[in-house]
Design a protein around this motif. Structure first.
Motif, short mmCIF file in Angstrom:
data_model
loop_
_atom_site.label_atom_id
_atom_site.label_comp_id
_atom_site.label_asym_id
_atom_site.label_seq_id
_atom_site.Cartn_x
_atom_site.Cartn_y
_atom_site.Cartn_z
N PRO A 1 1.22 -1.45 -0.17
CA PRO A 1 0.02 -0.33 0.09
C PRO A 1 0.80 1.04 0.18
O PRO A 1 2.07 1.29 0.16
CB PRO A 1 -0.69 -0.15 1.51
CG PRO A 1 0.64 -1.08 2.06
CD PRO A 1 1.31 -1.82 1.61
N LEU A 2 0.04 2.45 -0.47
CA LEU A 2 0.79 3.61 -0.09
C LEU A 2 0.34 4.37 1.29
O LEU A 2 -0.96 4.30 1.23
CB LEU A 2 0.61 4.59 -1.50
CG LEU A 2 0.75 6.41 -1.07
CD1 LEU A 2 2.52 6.26 -1.12
CD2 LEU A 2 0.30 7.16 -2.38
N PHE A 3 0.99 4.30 2.11
CA PHE A 3 0.09 5.14 3.37
C PHE A 3 0.93 6.65 3.40
O PHE A 3 2.19 7.18 3.49
CB PHE A 3 1.01 4.55 4.53
CG PHE A 3 0.46 4.25 5.86
CD1 PHE A 3 -0.02 3.83 6.86
CD2 PHE A 3 0.36 5.04 6.83
CE1 PHE A 3 -0.69 4.24 7.67
CE2 PHE A 3 0.21 6.02 8.17
CZ PHE A 3 -0.86 5.48 8.02
N LEU A 4 -0.05 7.84 3.67
CA LEU A 4 0.42 9.07 3.46
C LEU A 4 -0.23 9.14 5.29
O LEU A 4 -1.32 8.96 5.33
CB LEU A 4 -0.30 9.88 2.60
CG LEU A 4 -0.38 9.71 0.80
CD1 LEU A 4 -1.52 10.63 0.14
CD2 LEU A 4 1.09 9.62 0.60
N VAL B 1 -5.11 -6.79 -1.87
CA VAL B 1 -3.40 -6.81 -2.57
C VAL B 1 -2.88 -8.39 -2.83
O VAL B 1 -2.09 -8.12 -3.61
CB VAL B 1 -2.19 -6.61 -0.86
CG1 VAL B 1 -1.09 -7.16 -0.99
CG2 VAL B 1 -2.91 -5.55 -0.31
N ASP B 2 -3.72 -9.45 -2.41
CA ASP B 2 -3.34 -10.82 -2.93
C ASP B 2 -3.91 -10.43 -4.04
O ASP B 2 -2.96 -11.52 -5.26
CB ASP B 2 -4.01 -12.09 -2.19
CG ASP B 2 -3.11 -12.20 -0.53
OD1 ASP B 2 -2.33 -11.35 -0.29
OD2 ASP B 2 -4.30 -12.50 0.63
N ARG C 1 -0.85 -6.92 13.26
CA ARG C 1 -0.34 -7.29 12.48
C ARG C 1 -1.61 -6.48 11.41
O ARG C 1 -0.46 -6.43 10.19
CB ARG C 1 -1.15 -8.43 11.86
CG ARG C 1 -2.81 -8.37 12.46
CD ARG C 1 -4.24 -10.00 12.72
NE ARG C 1 -5.15 -9.58 13.04
CZ ARG C 1 -6.08 -10.51 12.34
NH1 ARG C 1 -5.34 -11.21 11.81
NH2 ARG C 1 -7.47 -9.72 12.48
N LEU C 2 -2.11 -5.37 11.33
CA LEU C 2 -2.60 -4.26 10.72
C LEU C 2 -1.52 -3.18 10.25
O LEU C 2 -1.21 -3.24 9.03
CB LEU C 2 -4.03 -3.81 11.25
CG LEU C 2 -4.52 -2.59 10.20
CD1 LEU C 2 -4.50 -3.21 8.55
CD2 LEU C 2 -6.06 -2.32 10.62
N GLY D 1 2.96 -0.84 6.94
CA GLY D 1 4.05 -0.33 6.79
C GLY D 1 5.01 -0.99 5.55
O GLY D 1 6.05 -0.38 5.71
N CYS D 2 4.14 -1.71 4.90
CA CYS D 2 5.33 -3.09 4.13
C CYS D 2 5.12 -2.44 2.53
O CYS D 2 5.72 -3.14 1.78
CB CYS D 2 4.75 -4.94 4.55
SG CYS D 2 2.71 -4.35 3.67
#
Length: 483
Positions: free
Chosen positions: A184-187, A274-275, A297-298, A303-304
């Motif tokens: 993901p993109l996390f802003l 995502v999968d 886990r979330l 953050g991945c």
């Protein structure tokens, strides 16, 4: 003759009832205009017309589906509240699309004209600032999603050093969704710094670029939709709708802190998308690692991908934003006025733009040039509030800049002296310069206990008495914040 008179009475009664509704509607419009401002009112609300009343429900008409969806999501509850306050029997407001030509589609009459029995020229003569035509507005193809705002595009986003990395990441996702390392993109960043703008820009770009389905919603709306699905026993439909989109964007994820069941559902939706190679974009006020209260886990999954910070604005960026907005308005705003606003309003871009919009509206309404004196007069309430109010967020930003640490370190769990000492100074200044209680201050610093704040205040006071250089640093910060 009796029949004719009876028919005349019925028509007269209907007209009288309509006039009463018009009076109530004019009052509601006046309240809405005062609450949201002239520009916002004219853009989104002025084109509403009154429909029929059916029992405890009144129908309001809008000319396009986009306008209806936007008004419903942003103002639906407020409209219901205002109508109920005017007419207690009305408990629900139904918004529908009704393309009406001619006089019936006119805006609501001005309150003064209605109450004096006049016509509606007082309002109709004001030009309507219409939103982008429906066929050119990027729309979400998912019934659960909120509409994309056509004003928030990459072209209207002003880029500077504090936001250039987040902007570049957003452009990359818009051009090549689901790229390795960007999903993901996390802003993340403070209030009013441009997170939502970038998310809408990504969505608009993707929808315009081809057959891509985009679902944008706030975390709060995600939760409410999930709860509604549980109540209506339609959770499978809810899951299928969200998991069928190409791009899912969730704004203000911090709202899910403490909502364990909603977090669980979002986690599974996240994994499914995502999968399947679908893109996810998320925003929050803190980085994933600092969002205490989210499941581990979330936070790990968030953050991945790519995590991009939007920093607090600099003076130079605020000037660039003001120059861009002033140029788009067509109103000449002197450079000294822009500099004055950039110096005075530093909390967030949204408030900065709101102040400029008010200045421009004043200039257009009264046909007067924008001057520094007029600025101080028109914005006296905003400027007065900034003169007397120092926020904890502003203290944290100034202290972080002074000691060259990350803003997120103010609420992180890091205990290294290079981070802990500035954090203690920020707590000390928050106690000295704001009216917040110790528990409130602690919550702003990563939900720390009030005793931690007490210790920080005592420690900084002790150090200031022993270390002259340190005391001068703290005093300099105080003067900067109070100026």
């Amino acid at each position: 003759m009796t029949g004719e008179l009876g028919g005349y009475d019925a028509v007269a009664e209907a007209r009288s009832a309509r006039n009463i509704l018009d009076i109530h509607w004019a009052r509601i419009c006046a309240r809405l205009q005062a609450e949201v401002g002239e520009v916002e009112y004219r853009t989104w609300l002025k084109q509403i017309t009154i429909g029929p009343v059916d029992g405890d429900e009144i129908t309001l008409n809008l000319p396009t589906r986009f306008l209806r969806d936007w008004v419903r999501s942003q103002y639906g509850d407020r409209l219901s509240t205002l109508w109920n306050a005017e007419i207690p029997e009305i408990r629900r407001v139904e918004l529908q699309v009704a393309r009406i030509d001619g006089a019936a589609a006119s805006p609501p009459p001005a309150l003064a004209d209605v109450e004096q029995g006049g016509d509606d020229r007082g309002v109709a003569s004001t030009p309507v600032v219409s939103p982008v035509a429906e066929d050119r507005v990027p729309e979400n193809r998912n019934d659960l999603a909120a509409p994309l705002d056509p004003r928030f595009t990459f072209d209207t986003f002003v880029v500077g050093k504090p936001n250039e990395f987040a902007y570049a990441c957003a452009r990359r996702v818009a051009e090549r969704p689901s790229s390795p390392g960007f999903n993901p993109l996390f802003l993340y960043g403070g209030v009013g710094l441009g997170k939502t703008h970038l998310m809408h820009a990504i969505g608009s770009e993707l929808v315009r670029g081809g057959a891509v389905s985009v679902a944008y919603m706030s975390a709060e709306k995600f939760m409410y939709r999930f709860i509604a699905a549980i109540r209506s026993q339609s959770t499978m439909e809810f899951k299928e709708q969200l998991r069928s989109v190409d791009v899912l964007m969730i704004d203000d994820l911090q709202f899910l802190i403490g909502k364990d069941n909603t977090q669980e559902e979002f986690f599974h939706t996240f994994n499914a998308l995502v999968d399947a190679g679908r893109q996810i974009v998320v925003s929050a006020d803190k980085s994933p690692s600092d969002l205490s209260g989210l499941e581990d886990r979330l936070r790990t999954r968030l953050g991945c991908g790519m995590v991009a910070d939007i920093h607090a604005t600099t003076f130079e960026l605020r000037i660039s934003i003001l120059e861009s907005k002033a140029a788009a308005s067509g109103v000449a705003v002197p450079g000294k006025v822009l500099e004055f606003l950039a110096h005075k309003i530093t909390s967030n871009v949204r408030e900065l733009e709101g102040a400029l919009n008010r200045l421009i509206a004043h200039a257009n309404l009264f046909g007067r040039p924008v001057t520094l004196e007029a600025t101080q007069d028109v914005l006296h309430d905003i400027l007065k509030a900034h003169d007397r109010r120092v926020t904890i967020e502003e203290i944290q930003r100034k202290v972080s800049e002074h000691w060259n640490i990350r803003l997120t370190d103010m609420s992180s769990a890091r205990r290294a002296r290079a981070v802990a000492r500035p954090r203690q100074v920020a707590m000390y200044l928050a106690k000295q310069l704001t009216s917040r209680s110790l528990p409130e201050i602690g919550r702003k610093f990563g939900n720390r206990d009030h005793t931690t704040v007490m210790h920080a205040v005592a420690r900084v006071t002790e150090l200031m008495e022993r270390d002259t250089a340190f005391a001068e640093d703290v005093e300099l910060l105080r003067r900067m914040l109070e100026s």
